[in-house]
Design a protein around this motif. Structure first.
Motif, PDB file in Angstrom:
ATOM      1  N   PRO A   1      -0.464   5.187 -11.941  1.00  0.00           N
ATOM      2  CA  PRO A   1      -1.305   4.785 -11.010  1.00  0.00           C
ATOM      3  C   PRO A   1      -1.188   3.051 -10.846  1.00  0.00           C
ATOM      4  N   LEU A   2      -0.543   2.794  -9.982  1.00  0.00           N
ATOM      5  CA  LEU A   2      -0.328   1.057  -9.635  1.00  0.00           C
ATOM      6  C   LEU A   2      -1.638   0.770  -8.855  1.00  0.00           C
ATOM      7  N   LYS A   3      -2.031  -0.524  -9.166  1.00  0.00           N
ATOM      8  CA  LYS A   3      -3.099  -0.929  -8.086  1.00  0.00           C
ATOM      9  C   LYS A   3      -2.779  -2.544  -8.033  1.00  0.00           C
TER      10      LYS A   3
ATOM     11  N   GLU B   1       2.360   1.993  -3.659  1.00  0.00           N
ATOM     12  CA  GLU B   1       1.036   2.476  -4.312  1.00  0.00           C
ATOM     13  C   GLU B   1       0.863   3.875  -4.089  1.00  0.00           C
ATOM     14  N   LYS B   2       1.107   4.276  -2.717  1.00  0.00           N
ATOM     15  CA  LYS B   2       0.856   5.847  -2.422  1.00  0.00           C
ATOM     16  C   LYS B   2       1.955   6.448  -3.048  1.00  0.00           C
ATOM     17  N   GLN B   3       3.157   6.105  -2.745  1.00  0.00           N
ATOM     18  CA  GLN B   3       4.324   6.739  -3.366  1.00  0.00           C
ATOM     19  C   GLN B   3       4.569   7.061  -5.051  1.00  0.00           C
ATOM     20  N   THR B   4       3.981   5.960  -5.637  1.00  0.00           N
ATOM     21  CA  THR B   4       4.165   6.039  -7.050  1.00  0.00           C
ATOM     22  C   THR B   4       2.978   6.615  -7.874  1.00  0.00           C
ATOM     23  N   ARG B   5       1.608   7.027  -6.977  1.00  0.00           N
ATOM     24  CA  ARG B   5       0.696   7.512  -7.438  1.00  0.00           C
ATOM     25  C   ARG B   5       0.923   8.498  -8.658  1.00  0.00           C
ATOM     26  N   GLY B   6       1.775   9.500  -8.203  1.00  0.00           N
ATOM     27  CA  GLY B   6       2.167  10.577  -8.888  1.00  0.00           C
ATOM     28  C   GLY B   6       2.688  10.339 -10.276  1.00  0.00           C
TER      29      GLY B   6
ATOM     30  N   LYS C   1       0.898  -1.400  -0.170  1.00  0.00           N
ATOM     31  CA  LYS C   1       0.063  -0.114   0.063  1.00  0.00           C
ATOM     32  C   LYS C   1       0.877   1.245   0.071  1.00  0.00           C
TER      33      LYS C   1
END
Length: 99
Positions: free
Chosen positions: A38-40, A30-35, A27
């Motif tokens: 977009p990974l899920k 996911e948060k740090q690569t959101r910019g 998780k």
């Protein structure tokens, strides 16, 4: 990769396992690569220990305590005649056949 190294190097092995089970490191990735992208469903499937952790006998003894004193206690009932080790029975049978 840097996120996993940072998370693993700051905590003990026991705490790292506690982080891996609820997938909190995934998780965080996911948060740090959101910019960037977009990974899920980021999951960690395999973990390899590269360097052996330090072994501290005093911490091990603290975790397990002094023991319950149950080692070396005699059996409460005698062992049955039928409860013979299979290998011992085969050796005896072979010895009897040779004679």
């Amino acid at each position: 990769m840097e996120i996993m190294i940072k998370e693993a190097s700051t905590v003990q092995l026991r705490d790292l396992v506690k982080k891996l089970i609820p997938e909190s490191i995934g998780k965080e990735i996911e948060k740090q690569t959101r910019g960037i992208f977009p990974l899920k469903d980021v999951l960690i499937r395999k973990v390899k220990i590269i360097k052996k952790p330090k072994f501290d006998i005093t911490k091990l003894m603290e975790l397990h305590g002094d023991g319950d004193g149950d080692e070396g206690v005699a059996m409460l009932r005698p062992e049955a005649e039928e409860a013979v080790n299979v290998l011992t029975a085969e050796v005896k049978a072979t010895a009897m056949e040779d004679e």
